[in-house]
Design a protein around this motif. Structure first.
Motif, PDB file in Angstrom:
ATOM      1  N   PHE A   1      32.044  24.344  22.889  1.00  0.00           N
ATOM      2  CA  PHE A   1      32.230  24.359  24.341  1.00  0.00           C
ATOM      3  C   PHE A   1      31.023  24.929  25.087  1.00  0.00           C
ATOM      4  O   PHE A   1      30.947  24.842  26.315  1.00  0.00           O
ATOM      5  CB  PHE A   1      33.482  25.153  24.715  1.00  0.00           C
ATOM      6  N   SER A   2      30.082  25.495  24.372  1.00  0.00           N
ATOM      7  CA  SER A   2      28.948  26.145  25.036  1.00  0.00           C
ATOM      8  C   SER A   2      28.153  25.176  25.899  1.00  0.00           C
ATOM      9  O   SER A   2      27.667  25.550  26.960  1.00  0.00           O
ATOM     10  CB  SER A   2      28.039  26.831  24.018  1.00  0.00           C
ATOM     11  N   LYS A   3      28.048  23.935  25.474  1.00  0.00           N
ATOM     12  CA  LYS A   3      27.257  22.963  26.251  1.00  0.00           C
ATOM     13  C   LYS A   3      27.883  22.652  27.612  1.00  0.00           C
ATOM     14  O   LYS A   3      27.185  22.291  28.543  1.00  0.00           O
ATOM     15  CB  LYS A   3      27.041  21.689  25.438  1.00  0.00           C
ATOM     16  N   VAL A   4      29.205  22.812  27.732  1.00  0.00           N
ATOM     17  CA  VAL A   4      29.874  22.577  29.009  1.00  0.00           C
ATOM     18  C   VAL A   4      29.366  23.551  30.072  1.00  0.00           C
ATOM     19  O   VAL A   4      29.294  23.204  31.251  1.00  0.00           O
ATOM     20  CB  VAL A   4      31.411  22.724  28.849  1.00  0.00           C
TER      21      VAL A   4
ATOM     22  N   PHE B   1      31.738  36.284  38.882  1.00  0.00           N
ATOM     23  CA  PHE B   1      31.728  37.706  38.556  1.00  0.00           C
ATOM     24  C   PHE B   1      31.275  37.923  37.120  1.00  0.00           C
ATOM     25  O   PHE B   1      31.664  37.178  36.222  1.00  0.00           O
ATOM     26  CB  PHE B   1      33.137  38.298  38.675  1.00  0.00           C
ATOM     27  N   HIS B   2      30.457  38.943  36.917  1.00  0.00           N
ATOM     28  CA  HIS B   2      30.187  39.436  35.569  1.00  0.00           C
ATOM     29  C   HIS B   2      30.424  40.936  35.605  1.00  0.00           C
ATOM     30  O   HIS B   2      30.491  41.540  36.672  1.00  0.00           O
ATOM     31  CB  HIS B   2      28.793  39.047  35.069  1.00  0.00           C
ATOM     32  N   LEU B   3      30.630  41.518  34.447  1.00  0.00           N
ATOM     33  CA  LEU B   3      30.993  42.933  34.365  1.00  0.00           C
ATOM     34  C   LEU B   3      32.222  43.193  35.235  1.00  0.00           C
ATOM     35  O   LEU B   3      32.300  44.196  35.935  1.00  0.00           O
ATOM     36  CB  LEU B   3      29.835  43.833  34.785  1.00  0.00           C
ATOM     37  N   ALA B   4      33.158  42.260  35.211  1.00  0.00           N
ATOM     38  CA  ALA B   4      34.322  42.318  36.099  1.00  0.00           C
ATOM     39  C   ALA B   4      35.586  42.676  35.337  1.00  0.00           C
ATOM     40  O   ALA B   4      35.687  42.446  34.133  1.00  0.00           O
ATOM     41  CB  ALA B   4      34.502  40.971  36.788  1.00  0.00           C
ATOM     42  N   ARG B   5      36.539  43.229  36.091  1.00  0.00           N
ATOM     43  CA  ARG B   5      37.823  43.599  35.505  1.00  0.00           C
ATOM     44  C   ARG B   5      38.942  43.170  36.451  1.00  0.00           C
ATOM     45  O   ARG B   5      38.783  43.194  37.668  1.00  0.00           O
ATOM     46  CB  ARG B   5      37.893  45.120  35.294  1.00  0.00           C
ATOM     47  N   ILE B   6      40.061  42.800  35.836  1.00  0.00           N
ATOM     48  CA  ILE B   6      41.290  42.585  36.586  1.00  0.00           C
ATOM     49  C   ILE B   6      41.957  43.946  36.660  1.00  0.00           C
ATOM     50  O   ILE B   6      42.117  44.616  35.635  1.00  0.00           O
ATOM     51  CB  ILE B   6      42.210  41.565  35.877  1.00  0.00           C
ATOM     52  N   LEU B   7      42.325  44.377  37.854  1.00  0.00           N
ATOM     53  CA  LEU B   7      42.952  45.685  38.011  1.00  0.00           C
ATOM     54  C   LEU B   7      44.460  45.541  37.930  1.00  0.00           C
ATOM     55  O   LEU B   7      45.053  44.720  38.625  1.00  0.00           O
ATOM     56  CB  LEU B   7      42.567  46.310  39.352  1.00  0.00           C
TER      57      LEU B   7
ATOM     58  N   ILE C   1      41.180  45.480  33.106  1.00  0.00           N
ATOM     59  CA  ILE C   1      41.208  44.627  31.928  1.00  0.00           C
ATOM     60  C   ILE C   1      40.116  43.574  32.063  1.00  0.00           C
ATOM     61  O   ILE C   1      40.077  42.875  33.073  1.00  0.00           O
ATOM     62  CB  ILE C   1      42.575  43.929  31.807  1.00  0.00           C
ATOM     63  N   PRO C   2      39.249  43.363  31.093  1.00  0.00           N
ATOM     64  CA  PRO C   2      39.040  44.225  29.929  1.00  0.00           C
ATOM     65  C   PRO C   2      38.228  45.453  30.313  1.00  0.00           C
ATOM     66  O   PRO C   2      37.538  45.452  31.332  1.00  0.00           O
ATOM     67  CB  PRO C   2      38.257  43.338  28.970  1.00  0.00           C
ATOM     68  N   GLU C   3      38.275  46.465  29.492  1.00  0.00           N
ATOM     69  CA  GLU C   3      37.569  47.721  29.798  1.00  0.00           C
ATOM     70  C   GLU C   3      36.065  47.510  29.922  1.00  0.00           C
ATOM     71  O   GLU C   3      35.402  48.164  30.712  1.00  0.00           O
ATOM     72  CB  GLU C   3      37.843  48.775  28.729  1.00  0.00           C
ATOM     73  N   THR C   4      35.510  46.609  29.114  1.00  0.00           N
ATOM     74  CA  THR C   4      34.065  46.390  29.105  1.00  0.00           C
ATOM     75  C   THR C   4      33.609  45.417  30.175  1.00  0.00           C
ATOM     76  O   THR C   4      32.428  45.255  30.402  1.00  0.00           O
ATOM     77  CB  THR C   4      33.613  45.857  27.737  1.00  0.00           C
ATOM     78  N   GLY C   5      34.526  44.750  30.826  1.00  0.00           N
ATOM     79  CA  GLY C   5      34.162  43.782  31.856  1.00  0.00           C
ATOM     80  C   GLY C   5      34.120  42.378  31.294  1.00  0.00           C
ATOM     81  O   GLY C   5      33.810  42.178  30.133  1.00  0.00           O
ATOM     82  N   GLY C   6      34.461  41.411  32.135  1.00  0.00           N
ATOM     83  CA  GLY C   6      34.494  40.022  31.710  1.00  0.00           C
ATOM     84  C   GLY C   6      33.765  39.131  32.689  1.00  0.00           C
ATOM     85  O   GLY C   6      33.140  39.598  33.629  1.00  0.00           O
ATOM     86  N   MET C   7      33.872  37.845  32.435  1.00  0.00           N
ATOM     87  CA  MET C   7      33.219  36.835  33.262  1.00  0.00           C
ATOM     88  C   MET C   7      34.320  36.046  33.974  1.00  0.00           C
ATOM     89  O   MET C   7      35.127  35.390  33.315  1.00  0.00           O
ATOM     90  CB  MET C   7      32.401  35.891  32.391  1.00  0.00           C
ATOM     91  N   TYR C   8      34.368  36.119  35.302  1.00  0.00           N
ATOM     92  CA  TYR C   8      35.404  35.438  36.059  1.00  0.00           C
ATOM     93  C   TYR C   8      34.777  34.555  37.132  1.00  0.00           C
ATOM     94  O   TYR C   8      33.769  34.903  37.732  1.00  0.00           O
ATOM     95  CB  TYR C   8      36.351  36.437  36.745  1.00  0.00           C
TER      96      TYR C   8
ATOM     97  N   ARG D   1      26.751  30.875  34.164  1.00  0.00           N
ATOM     98  CA  ARG D   1      26.956  29.789  33.196  1.00  0.00           C
ATOM     99  C   ARG D   1      26.159  30.044  31.915  1.00  0.00           C
ATOM    100  O   ARG D   1      26.651  29.819  30.814  1.00  0.00           O
ATOM    101  CB  ARG D   1      26.526  28.449  33.788  1.00  0.00           C
ATOM    102  N   GLU D   2      24.927  30.486  32.080  1.00  0.00           N
ATOM    103  CA  GLU D   2      24.069  30.765  30.930  1.00  0.00           C
ATOM    104  C   GLU D   2      24.697  31.831  30.031  1.00  0.00           C
ATOM    105  O   GLU D   2      24.729  31.693  28.809  1.00  0.00           O
ATOM    106  CB  GLU D   2      22.700  31.212  31.419  1.00  0.00           C
ATOM    107  N   ARG D   3      25.201  32.888  30.639  1.00  0.00           N
ATOM    108  CA  ARG D   3      25.802  33.979  29.867  1.00  0.00           C
ATOM    109  C   ARG D   3      27.074  33.521  29.153  1.00  0.00           C
ATOM    110  O   ARG D   3      27.284  33.841  27.989  1.00  0.00           O
ATOM    111  CB  ARG D   3      26.102  35.171  30.788  1.00  0.00           C
ATOM    112  N   VAL D   4      27.937  32.763  29.824  1.00  0.00           N
ATOM    113  CA  VAL D   4      29.147  32.242  29.192  1.00  0.00           C
ATOM    114  C   VAL D   4      28.759  31.321  28.038  1.00  0.00           C
ATOM    115  O   VAL D   4      29.345  31.379  26.951  1.00  0.00           O
ATOM    116  CB  VAL D   4      30.055  31.517  30.208  1.00  0.00           C
TER     117      VAL D   4
END
Length: 119
Positions: free
Chosen positions: A61-64, A80-86, A92-99, A45-48
């Motif tokens: 939206f950051s306060k949510v 998940f952090h540093l995550a990708r949809i295969l 996707i994404p190449e750099t990883g996302g937050m799921y 949550r902090e990172r998002v």
């Protein structure tokens, strides 16, 4: 899944307890394969929130996503952090996302994450 996998919930509980944020996991949820590293919900949550704060359009939206009081209930979601949809031969994404994935929606999983190589 109608009843969440207890072993998967135990993994999530260990991550949430702060004992580890290094667990790599690959899950299938709703027919989508997601691979990456798990994080405790508060850290996720902090990172998002930080990412949204830096956005000119989405800053409000950051306060949510600000971390809330620590819950003692069993975790209901994987964060998940540093995550990708295969998909096909790409992540996707190449750099990883937050799921965020509901544990109850996970139909299959394995320890470890998948990486693609050009070789």
């Amino acid at each position: 899944m109608s009843k969440p996998d207890e072993l998967l919930r135990d993994i999530a509980t260990t991550v949430e307890s702060g004992q580890s944020n290094q667990m790599s996991l690959t899950v299938v949820a709703g027919g989508v394969v997601i691979t990456g590293r798990l994080a405790p919900e508060a850290l996720w949550r902090e990172r998002v929130s930080e990412v949204l704060t830096d956005s000119a359009r989405l800053g409000e939206f950051s306060k949510v996503f600000k971390p809330s009081e620590r819950k003692e209930d069993p975790p209901t979601h994987l964060h998940f952090h540093l995550a990708r949809i295969l998909q096909g031969t790409v992540g996707i994404p190449e750099t990883g996302g937050m799921y965020r994935v509901a544990i109850a929606d996970v139909s299959a999983w394995t320890v470890g994450d998948f990486r693609y190589s050009d070789h």
